[in-house]
Design a protein around this motif. Structure first.
Motif, mmCIF file in Angstrom:
data_model
loop_
_atom_site.group_PDB
_atom_site.id
_atom_site.type_symbol
_atom_site.label_atom_id
_atom_site.label_comp_id
_atom_site.label_asym_id
_atom_site.label_seq_id
_atom_site.Cartn_x
_atom_site.Cartn_y
_atom_site.Cartn_z
ATOM 1 N N VAL A 1 49.858 62.691 66.239
ATOM 2 C CA VAL A 1 48.971 61.663 65.680
ATOM 3 C C VAL A 1 47.645 62.286 65.270
ATOM 4 O O VAL A 1 47.117 62.034 64.190
ATOM 5 C CB VAL A 1 48.740 60.526 66.692
ATOM 6 C CG1 VAL A 1 47.684 59.549 66.153
ATOM 7 C CG2 VAL A 1 50.032 59.778 66.986
ATOM 8 N N TYR B 1 48.688 54.965 60.778
ATOM 9 C CA TYR B 1 47.778 55.299 61.874
ATOM 10 C C TYR B 1 46.335 55.019 61.466
ATOM 11 O O TYR B 1 45.991 55.012 60.280
ATOM 12 C CB TYR B 1 47.962 56.769 62.292
ATOM 13 C CG TYR B 1 49.376 57.035 62.753
ATOM 14 C CD1 TYR B 1 49.824 56.562 63.981
ATOM 15 C CD2 TYR B 1 50.283 57.708 61.920
ATOM 16 C CE1 TYR B 1 51.129 56.767 64.394
ATOM 17 C CE2 TYR B 1 51.590 57.907 62.323
ATOM 18 C CZ TYR B 1 52.013 57.436 63.556
ATOM 19 O OH TYR B 1 53.309 57.627 63.954
ATOM 20 N N THR C 1 47.894 55.166 70.503
ATOM 21 C CA THR C 1 47.740 54.746 69.108
ATOM 22 C C THR C 1 49.006 55.019 68.304
ATOM 23 O O THR C 1 48.956 55.440 67.145
ATOM 24 C CB THR C 1 46.537 55.462 68.472
ATOM 25 O OG1 THR C 1 46.718 56.877 68.583
ATOM 26 C CG2 THR C 1 45.245 55.064 69.166
ATOM 27 N N ARG C 2 50.130 54.741 68.929
ATOM 28 C CA ARG C 2 51.439 54.946 68.311
ATOM 29 C C ARG C 2 52.462 54.175 69.146
ATOM 30 O O ARG C 2 52.140 53.672 70.219
ATOM 31 C CB ARG C 2 51.813 56.434 68.302
ATOM 32 C CG ARG C 2 51.850 57.038 69.697
ATOM 33 C CD ARG C 2 52.210 58.508 69.712
ATOM 34 N NE ARG C 2 52.114 59.069 71.053
ATOM 35 C CZ ARG C 2 53.075 59.035 71.975
ATOM 36 N NH1 ARG C 2 54.230 58.437 71.682
ATOM 37 N NH2 ARG C 2 52.897 59.569 73.168
ATOM 38 N N LEU D 1 40.122 56.575 66.045
ATOM 39 C CA LEU D 1 41.009 57.323 66.947
ATOM 40 C C LEU D 1 40.196 57.972 68.059
ATOM 41 O O LEU D 1 40.557 57.903 69.238
ATOM 42 C CB LEU D 1 41.776 58.385 66.165
ATOM 43 C CG LEU D 1 42.723 59.271 66.986
ATOM 44 C CD1 LEU D 1 43.956 58.475 67.421
ATOM 45 C CD2 LEU D 1 43.142 60.508 66.199
#
Length: 416
Positions: A91, A109, A299-300, A115
């Protein structure tokens, strides 16, 4: 076997259960073969008929990563390529190289600045503070500190883990684990001293220990569309987590549940920062008072993402509808309300060896008996002999791994 000709192609970076689960999910919904890019060959992906597996050694290194993806794009002209990551480090590579990759790929993303705010657990907790989402009491250790100088506002036992999973992936030091459960000050200082010998430079978190076994853990998966609106949520109760040192905390058995309060808190957090794409939350309930704490956000899609699809709510449909088809979503958020589905990558006997609650044990037995237990690796669409027997081979490995982990834990406790 016939496969549909779609105008898009999933390119999945990884080679573990996460990668296979995503490929299966795309195949179930669209009848297409994904392209899975792995660093090493494994039976899980190499022998599959539902995906094409490409081996690229050193794919986690930027000087290999970008040329390899550029080459794949050249080999598939006219296709909308959806780039999917099965690790936090992937990511990070995708997000940091967005300008180059967006020439050829759809990237589901968030932007780099967000992030950085979310994946560093210290800054994630700061956001939780702002929006009123509960999290464990936490102390922060930095590697330039002497371990003996660290002051804790709570007592032992404690939980210790990295603030940055992506950076920690590259760290090497004696006794490395994904998460540490420490009973004494001496154990903590030994871990921190070893950590200082590595190249890890981000914060290390020391947290209060919340009691409760694996069944106290909860998992939440959400999807936010390209406007930042949360459109989907799927909640589950973990029955069992992985026991291997570098896999501790990964759910291996999940029962689908519904919890409107936890979903509402996650929605508040995500929409406050303008989040887009899939998010995966680790949460724990406290058996002492029924409260809960958010531990982290991924975050995935997580390793156990197939718990969503197996309950009847295909995950990748959201990505395709939103980012490929540019669908305009109407109505309220969809909540996966099928509380009668069991995701598992371990045999029934392993779950029952660890789960002690009578009601949960009865539920597990019933779901297996009714055919409502789903293993992402056991897929009827697979036609090759080696891949058809692989789920049984993997199950035996899992049973052995859990037996060894249990024996090691028992031996360690007997010495304390």
């Amino acid at each position: 076997m016939e496969y549909k000709e779609e105008d898009f192609l999933p390119v999945i970076l990884g080679g573990d259960i996460t990668a296979y689960s995503l490929a299966r999910t795309f195949h179930e919904e669209y009848g297409i073969k994904s392209l899975v890019v792995s660093q090493v060959s494994s039976h899980m992906c190499a022998d599959s008929t539902i995906l094409d597996n490409v081996i690229v050694e050193g794919m986690e290194n930027l000087d290999v990563f970008l040329p390899a993806l550029a080459r794949i794009a050249e080999e598939h002209p006219g296709k909308k390529l959806i780039l999917m990551a099965c690790g936090d480090w992937y990511v990070r590579l995708i997000v940091e190289n967005r300008a180059e990759l967006e020439k050829h790929y759809i990237l589901p993303y968030i932007q780099e600045d967000l992030l950085n705010r979310l994946v560093l657990k210290d800054s994630f907790y700061a956001i939780c503070d702002e929006v009123g989402v509960p999290y464990p009491r936490t102390a922060y250790y930095h590697v330039d500190q002497e371990p003996a100088d660290l002051e804790l506002p709570f007592n032992f036992p404690v939980v210790a883990k990295p603030a940055s999973s992506a950076a920690y992936h590259y760290a090497q030091f004696p006794g490395k684990k994904k998460v540490f459960f420490l009973k004494t000050r001496e154990e903590l200082e030994e871990v921190l001293s070893n950590l200082r010998t590595s190249n890890y430079q981000d914060a290390f978190l020391i947290q209060e220990f919340i009691p409760g076994d694996d069944t106290a853990m909860r998992i939440l998966t959400t999807y936010s569309d390209r406007t930042g609106k949360v459109r989907f949520a799927s909640f589950g109760q973990t029955l069992l987590e992985d026991k291997r040192p570098m896999a501790v905390g990964n759910p291996v058995a999940i029962v689908n549940r519904v919890d409107e309060q936890i979903v509402a808190e996650a929605v508040k957090l995500l929409e406050s920062v303008g989040y887009t794409g899939f998010a995966n939350f680790d949460i724990k309930t406290d058996p002492r008072d029924g409260s809960h704490r958010f531990f982290e956000i991924n975050t995935r899609l997580g390793r156990s993402n197939f718990y969503v699809t197996s309950s009847g709510f295909n995950t990748v449909r959201w990505i395709v509808d939103d980012l490929v088809r540019h669908k305009e979503f109407d109505g309220e958020m969809v909540i996966a309300d099928n509380a009668d589905s069991l995701y598992t990558v371990v045999p029934e006997s392993v779950i029952l060896d660890y789960v002690t609650d009578p009601q949960l044990r009865a539920e597990v037995k019933r779901l297996f008996a009714e055919g409502k237990a789903h293993d992402p690796l056991d897929y009827d669409a697979e036609k090759k002999f080696l891949r058809r027997i692989y789920p049984r081979i993997f199950a035996r490995k899992q049973r052995k791994a859990f037996t060894e982990a249990f024996a090691n834990n028992q031996a360690a406790e007997s010495l304390q």
